[in-house]
Design a protein around this motif. Structure first.
Motif, PDB file in Angstrom:
ATOM      1  N   ARG A 214       0.818  -1.204   0.000  1.00  0.00           N
ATOM      2  CA  ARG A 214       0.000   0.000   0.000  1.00  0.00           C
ATOM      3  C   ARG A 214       0.859   1.264   0.000  1.00  0.00           C
ATOM      4  O   ARG A 214       0.452   2.303  -0.507  1.00  0.00           O
ATOM      5  N   SER A 239       1.726  -7.129  -1.761  1.00  0.00           N
ATOM      6  CA  SER A 239       0.992  -7.471  -0.547  1.00  0.00           C
ATOM      7  C   SER A 239      -0.484  -7.553  -0.913  1.00  0.00           C
ATOM      8  O   SER A 239      -0.902  -7.116  -1.990  1.00  0.00           O
ATOM      9  N   ARG A 240      -1.257  -8.105   0.010  1.00  0.00           N
ATOM     10  CA  ARG A 240      -2.681  -8.211  -0.284  1.00  0.00           C
ATOM     11  C   ARG A 240      -3.340  -6.846  -0.379  1.00  0.00           C
ATOM     12  O   ARG A 240      -4.298  -6.668  -1.116  1.00  0.00           O
ATOM     13  N   GLN A 253       0.167 -11.943  -5.502  1.00  0.00           N
ATOM     14  CA  GLN A 253       0.121 -11.811  -4.037  1.00  0.00           C
ATOM     15  C   GLN A 253       1.040 -12.802  -3.336  1.00  0.00           C
ATOM     16  O   GLN A 253       1.025 -13.993  -3.602  1.00  0.00           O
ATOM     17  N   VAL A 254       1.819 -12.275  -2.401  1.00  0.00           N
ATOM     18  CA  VAL A 254       2.697 -13.098  -1.580  1.00  0.00           C
ATOM     19  C   VAL A 254       2.097 -13.175  -0.188  1.00  0.00           C
ATOM     20  O   VAL A 254       1.634 -12.174   0.341  1.00  0.00           O
ATOM     21  N   GLN A 256       0.153 -15.657   3.188  1.00  0.00           N
ATOM     22  CA  GLN A 256      -0.638 -16.791   3.658  1.00  0.00           C
ATOM     23  C   GLN A 256      -1.647 -17.251   2.614  1.00  0.00           C
ATOM     24  O   GLN A 256      -1.792 -18.430   2.355  1.00  0.00           O
ATOM     25  N   THR A 257      -2.371 -16.311   2.028  1.00  0.00           N
ATOM     26  CA  THR A 257      -3.382 -16.685   1.049  1.00  0.00           C
ATOM     27  C   THR A 257      -2.892 -16.405  -0.367  1.00  0.00           C
ATOM     28  O   THR A 257      -3.683 -16.369  -1.298  1.00  0.00           O
ATOM     29  N   SER A 272       4.094  -3.257   5.306  1.00  0.00           N
ATOM     30  CA  SER A 272       4.258  -3.109   6.752  1.00  0.00           C
ATOM     31  C   SER A 272       4.881  -4.344   7.400  1.00  0.00           C
ATOM     32  O   SER A 272       5.563  -4.246   8.406  1.00  0.00           O
ATOM     33  N   GLN A 276       0.493 -12.234   8.026  1.00  0.00           N
ATOM     34  CA  GLN A 276      -0.025 -12.960   6.854  1.00  0.00           C
ATOM     35  C   GLN A 276       0.826 -12.714   5.611  1.00  0.00           C
ATOM     36  O   GLN A 276       0.781 -13.488   4.676  1.00  0.00           O
ATOM     37  N   HIS A 277       1.558 -11.632   5.592  1.00  0.00           N
ATOM     38  CA  HIS A 277       2.465 -11.407   4.470  1.00  0.00           C
ATOM     39  C   HIS A 277       3.797 -12.128   4.688  1.00  0.00           C
ATOM     40  O   HIS A 277       4.294 -12.803   3.789  1.00  0.00           O
ATOM     41  N   ASN A 291      10.766   1.277   4.017  1.00  0.00           N
ATOM     42  CA  ASN A 291       9.521   1.717   4.615  1.00  0.00           C
ATOM     43  C   ASN A 291       9.797   3.035   5.314  1.00  0.00           C
ATOM     44  O   ASN A 291      10.857   3.209   5.923  1.00  0.00           O
ATOM     45  N   ASP A 309      11.520   7.002   1.849  1.00  0.00           N
ATOM     46  CA  ASP A 309      10.451   6.946   0.859  1.00  0.00           C
ATOM     47  C   ASP A 309      10.780   5.885  -0.197  1.00  0.00           C
ATOM     48  O   ASP A 309      11.820   5.959  -0.857  1.00  0.00           O
ATOM     49  N   ALA A 310       9.870   4.945  -0.337  1.00  0.00           N
ATOM     50  CA  ALA A 310      10.127   3.816  -1.228  1.00  0.00           C
ATOM     51  C   ALA A 310      10.363   4.274  -2.665  1.00  0.00           C
ATOM     52  O   ALA A 310      11.258   3.767  -3.345  1.00  0.00           O
TER      53      ALA A 310
HETATM   54  C1  LIG Z   1      -7.282 -14.152   6.440  1.00  0.00           C
HETATM   55  C2  LIG Z   1      -6.272 -13.149   5.978  1.00  0.00           C
HETATM   56  C3  LIG Z   1      -5.360 -13.521   5.006  1.00  0.00           C
HETATM   57  C4  LIG Z   1      -4.414 -12.602   4.541  1.00  0.00           C
HETATM   58  N1  LIG Z   1      -3.511 -13.005   3.600  1.00  0.00           N
HETATM   59  C5  LIG Z   1      -2.563 -12.126   3.179  1.00  0.00           C
HETATM   60  C6  LIG Z   1      -1.576 -12.490   2.196  1.00  0.00           C
HETATM   61  O1  LIG Z   1      -1.578 -13.605   1.658  1.00  0.00           O
HETATM   62  N2  LIG Z   1      -0.654 -11.578   1.836  1.00  0.00           N
HETATM   63  C7  LIG Z   1      -0.606 -10.317   2.378  1.00  0.00           C
HETATM   64  O2  LIG Z   1       0.280  -9.521   2.006  1.00  0.00           O
HETATM   65  N3  LIG Z   1      -1.520  -9.952   3.294  1.00  0.00           N
HETATM   66  C8  LIG Z   1      -2.499 -10.809   3.692  1.00  0.00           C
HETATM   67  N4  LIG Z   1      -3.431 -10.390   4.599  1.00  0.00           N
HETATM   68  C9  LIG Z   1      -3.468  -8.965   4.949  1.00  0.00           C
HETATM   69  C10 LIG Z   1      -2.441  -8.537   5.978  1.00  0.00           C
HETATM   70  O3  LIG Z   1      -2.985  -8.745   7.256  1.00  0.00           O
HETATM   71  C11 LIG Z   1      -2.135  -7.039   5.804  1.00  0.00           C
HETATM   72  O4  LIG Z   1      -3.325  -6.307   5.892  1.00  0.00           O
HETATM   73  C12 LIG Z   1      -1.451  -6.689   4.476  1.00  0.00           C
HETATM   74  O5  LIG Z   1      -0.335  -7.536   4.270  1.00  0.00           O
HETATM   75  C13 LIG Z   1      -1.013  -5.257   4.498  1.00  0.00           C
HETATM   76  O6  LIG Z   1      -0.462  -4.875   3.266  1.00  0.00           O
HETATM   77  P1  LIG Z   1       0.581  -3.667   3.207  1.00  0.00           P
HETATM   78  O7  LIG Z   1       1.741  -3.986   4.051  1.00  0.00           O
HETATM   79  O8  LIG Z   1       0.828  -3.375   1.768  1.00  0.00           O
HETATM   80  O9  LIG Z   1      -0.282  -2.450   3.749  1.00  0.00           O
HETATM   81  P2  LIG Z   1      -0.159  -1.660   5.139  1.00  0.00           P
HETATM   82  O10 LIG Z   1      -0.202  -2.578   6.288  1.00  0.00           O
HETATM   83  O11 LIG Z   1      -1.143  -0.572   5.036  1.00  0.00           O
HETATM   84  O12 LIG Z   1       1.306  -1.065   5.115  1.00  0.00           O
HETATM   85  C14 LIG Z   1       1.730  -0.068   4.234  1.00  0.00           C
HETATM   86  C15 LIG Z   1       3.138   0.291   4.652  1.00  0.00           C
HETATM   87  O13 LIG Z   1       3.668   1.220   3.728  1.00  0.00           O
HETATM   88  C16 LIG Z   1       4.438   2.163   4.443  1.00  0.00           C
HETATM   89  N5  LIG Z   1       4.520   3.362   3.597  1.00  0.00           N
HETATM   90  C17 LIG Z   1       3.542   4.243   3.310  1.00  0.00           C
HETATM   91  N6  LIG Z   1       3.999   5.165   2.450  1.00  0.00           N
HETATM   92  C18 LIG Z   1       5.283   4.872   2.195  1.00  0.00           C
HETATM   93  C19 LIG Z   1       6.289   5.457   1.382  1.00  0.00           C
HETATM   94  N7  LIG Z   1       6.071   6.544   0.652  1.00  0.00           N
HETATM   95  N8  LIG Z   1       7.507   4.867   1.358  1.00  0.00           N
HETATM   96  C20 LIG Z   1       7.777   3.765   2.107  1.00  0.00           C
HETATM   97  N9  LIG Z   1       6.855   3.184   2.879  1.00  0.00           N
HETATM   98  C21 LIG Z   1       5.623   3.721   2.922  1.00  0.00           C
HETATM   99  C22 LIG Z   1       3.731   2.355   5.743  1.00  0.00           C
HETATM  100  O14 LIG Z   1       4.619   2.821   6.725  1.00  0.00           O
HETATM  101  C23 LIG Z   1       3.236   0.941   6.027  1.00  0.00           C
HETATM  102  O15 LIG Z   1       4.167   0.219   6.806  1.00  0.00           O
HETATM  103  C24 LIG Z   1      -4.384 -11.287   5.069  1.00  0.00           C
HETATM  104  C25 LIG Z   1      -5.295 -10.923   6.048  1.00  0.00           C
HETATM  105  C26 LIG Z   1      -6.248 -11.829   6.503  1.00  0.00           C
HETATM  106  C27 LIG Z   1      -7.226 -11.402   7.543  1.00  0.00           C
END
Ligand SMILES: Cc1cc2nc3c(=O)[nH]c(=O)nc-3n(C[C@H](O)[C@H](O)[C@H](O)COP(=O)(O)OP(=O)(O)OC[C@H]3O[C@@H](n4cnc5c(N)ncnc54)[C@H](O)[C@@H]3O)c2cc1C
Lengths: 326, 257
Positions: A214, A239-240, A253-254, A256-257, A272, A276-277, A291, A309-310
């Motif tokens: 995200r 990520s999801r 997608q990388v 658990q699921t 983050s 699950q990731h 991050n 900043d990524a």
């Molecule tokens: C049953 C179940 C199964 C799931 N299976 C999976 C799965 O297979 N894979 C998976 O990935 N997730 C899975 N999830 C979801 C998981 O719990 C997280 O919600 C998800 O991984 C979060 O994705 P994210 O890290 O991209 O987003 P976020 O958690 O929102 O993290 C975004 C990160 O980006 C950083 N960021 C923001 N802007 C910038 C920037 N400009 N530069 C650098 N960093 C920045 C933030 O600091 C934050 O750490 C599952 C959830 C459930 C409930």
């Protein structure tokens, strides 16, 4: 280990034997079984026999009914294998932990009242059959022993073992078995399939994976990941959160699921590090995280963490890689 | 359309629970326990179908007494009634035993559709949905990332390793949904207040006629539980313009460039 054969369930994807079966056949050769045999269901099964033989199958049971692809694999597969299990009496059946592998193992377990262990990372046979698996986001390792009921069913995580072919030997025996498909399974039909076109190495096979979350903020920024991955002959993951936002397809997608990857280097950008990731990537040899939040959990498992900043870091990385290769 | 949703209480995934090294069972007291986040999608999917076609959503769970919290959360989201199968003999139950118990609880009333998550967040064997479907004698569509129904047929998008398939099935059937299939609603205050007046039954395997068949006696035994080798956190540096260069150095050390 007792006298029955060890079986491996093999899948054919795009006319190629899926890697899971070859990994499991390689492992099966070391289990001290009288025979290692493979089971392959669906129209491409006959073409898979040679490759399965090169990895250790002395017999390959095939059933080439179109029902295995026009319907779902679980029910028809279990109905077809049940009579074969009754006559051949395998000790153990190894399944790749793929979507169809899970469906088939679950069906068979319930149909024949058999014990089943999932998410295996290793297996030992001796007085008992013991499977090592993980739970709680790969934070704990569990060893589970099968009781006396046979065959025991075990599913393995991708890349639990390394595939290796045998020096050339005799071709395996091919045994064609009739498809047995109960009418009730014909109620669920696959009416369409779609496969996004992918370029570069497959995510599961790449030595470098560059993943975005995200924190990449918008889908267009994935282009930058593709550029960096291209320069490293790697693949792009996600990520999801990025998949759910519709930025990239689920096949990327990388976690658990999603997919399990074990590259030499995994570069997590704007991810983050939710449990699950990390389940899907913590097996990487080295992890790099970019991050902007110094508290992000991903830094707890990163070998190199860059707080920043990524997009900025990725642009510089692209430019530096270009000037090196230029 | 009458929908049954299977739910599970799991240790909060953000503070993973631990197995007791003595009993090899989950130490539920160690972590906050919650309705499996993966199950919220199933509850939401069931509610949407029941709202569109009429009918009710029944929630079925197997677990310790505390799992009643998971059932209550689903009731607060809008499910009509709940069943919890709870018994000492079920502690540490394997996937097949779980499927047998859930199947018996589901069969007590007519249903059109059973929804589960793809896998639980704690054990994630992913075996239960198909095993359940086999015991109920119905088709199962797993890894469903989208689903819709006209009341007699169900159409689902099933994720595959390489893309997706569109599956059409008659009812009744089992559908295992993935996280992301919808946006689960939050329980409203009214929903939470209403839980008390909703039927919530507690059953044992004996009530379900299962005393002799569960837990599966010749199944499997956990022999040891250990902590996985943890990855050590490495160096974390603030990007002062040389972050990219640090990455290049690492890539070179690993010989990928
Ligand atoms: C049953 C179940 C199964 C799931 N299976 C999976 C799965 O297979 N894979 C998976 O990935 N997730 C899975 N999830 C979801 C998981 O719990 C997280 O919600 C998800 O991984 C979060 O994705 P994210 O890290 O991209 O987003 P976020 O958690 O929102 O993290 C975004 C990160 O980006 C950083 N960021 C923001 N802007 C910038 C920037 N400009 N530069 C650098 N960093 C920045 C933030 O600091 C934050 O750490 C599952 C959830 C459930 C409930």
């Amino acid at each position: 280990m007792a006298n029955g054969p060890v079986w491996v369930f093999a899948e054919v994807v795009d006319g190629r034997v899926a890697p899971g079966a070859l990994e499991l056949l390689t492992k099966a050769r070391s289990l001290g079984a009288a025979d290692v045999e493979a089971v392959c269901l669906g129209p491409g099964a006959r073409e898979a026999v040679g490759e399965l033989g090169r990895h250790g199958a002395s017999t390959v049971y095939i059933s080439i009914d179109a029902g295995f692809v026009e319907l779902l694999m679980g029910g028809p597969g279990a109905d077809t294998l049940a009579p074969l299990i009754a006559t051949r009496k395998p000790e153990l059946i190894l399944f790749p932990g793929t979507h169809d592998g899970r469906d088939l193992a679950g069906r068979l377990a319930a149909k024949l009242d058999l014990p089943v262990i999932a998410n295996g990372l290793d297996i030992e046979t001796g007085a008992a059959i013991t499977v090592t698996s993980t739970i709680f986001g790969v934070t704990q390792v569990v060893r589970t022993e099968f009781g006396e009921r046979r065959p025991a069913l075990a599913l393995f995580r991708p890349k639990a073992f390394t595939a290796s072919a045998l020096p050339a030997g005799p071709a395996p025996r091919t045994v064609e078995v009739p498809a047995v498909i109960d009418e009730r399974h014909r109620r669920a039909r696959v009416v369409d399939r779609s496969t996004p076109v992918a370029t570069g190495p497959a995510l599961e096979e790449a030595t470098v994976v560059v993943s975005g979350g995200r924190g990449l903020q918008e889908p267009a920024n994935f282009e930058l990941l593709h550029e960096v991955a291209g320069l490293l002959h790697g693949a792009v993951g996600a990520s999801r959160a990025a998949v759910d936002a519709g930025w990239v397809p689920y096949s990327m997608q990388v976690g658990q699921t999603g997919k399990t990857v074990k590259p030499t280097v995994y570069i997590a950008c704007g991810i983050s590090g939710a449990m699950q990731h990390t389940v899907g990537m913590r097996g990487a040899q080295a992890i790099v995280a970019i991050n902007r939040d110094p508290e992000a959990p991903i830094f707890k498992l990163a070998d190199l963490g860059i707080v920043g900043d990524a997009l900025t870091v990725l642009r510089q990385l692209r430019d530096e890689l270009r000037s090196r290769s230029g | 359309m009458n929908v049954v949703v299977c739910v599970k209480l799991v240790p909060d995934p953000n503070t993973p629970g631990q197995l007791d090294p003595e009993t090899h069972r989950l130490r539920r007291d160690l972590a906050d326990a919650v309705l499996d986040p993966g199950d919220e999608f199933g509850v939401e999917a069931g509610l949407q179908l029941a709202e569109a076609h009429g009918g009710e959503v029944r929630v079925v769970s197997m677990g310790p007494e505390r799992a009643v919290d998971a059932v209550r959360k689903a009731l607060a989201m809008g499910a009509t009634k709940g069943v919890l199968v709870c018994d000492d003999s079920l502690r540490g139950a394997d996937a097949l035993t779980t499927a047998k118990v859930l199947a018996a609880a589901i069969r007590r009333e007519p249903y059109d559709l059973v929804i589960t998550a793809t896998e639980s967040t704690d054990g994630y064997s992913g075996i239960v949905p198909q095993a359940l479907a086999e015991l109920l004698g119905v088709p199962a569509v797993t890894f469903a990332s989208e689903m819709s129904s006209d009341g007699s047929l169900l159409t689902a998008t099933r994720q595959t390793e390489r893309g997706s398939e569109t599956v059409v099935t008659g009812l009744p059937c089992v559908v295992a949904v993935t996280a992301g299939v919808n946006e689960p609603r939050y329980p409203t205050l009214r929903g939470i207040m209403g839980v008390k007046s909703k039927p919530l039954e507690r059953l044992t395997p004996t009530d379900l006629g299962l005393a002799a068949s569960v837990p599966t006696p010749t199944g499997q035994t956990v022999v040891s539980v250990t902590m996985a080798g943890q990855r050590q956190a490495g160096e974390v540096v603030r990007d002062d313009g040389d972050g990219a260069h640090r990455i290049v150095e690492l890539l070179a050390r690993l010989r990928v460039i």
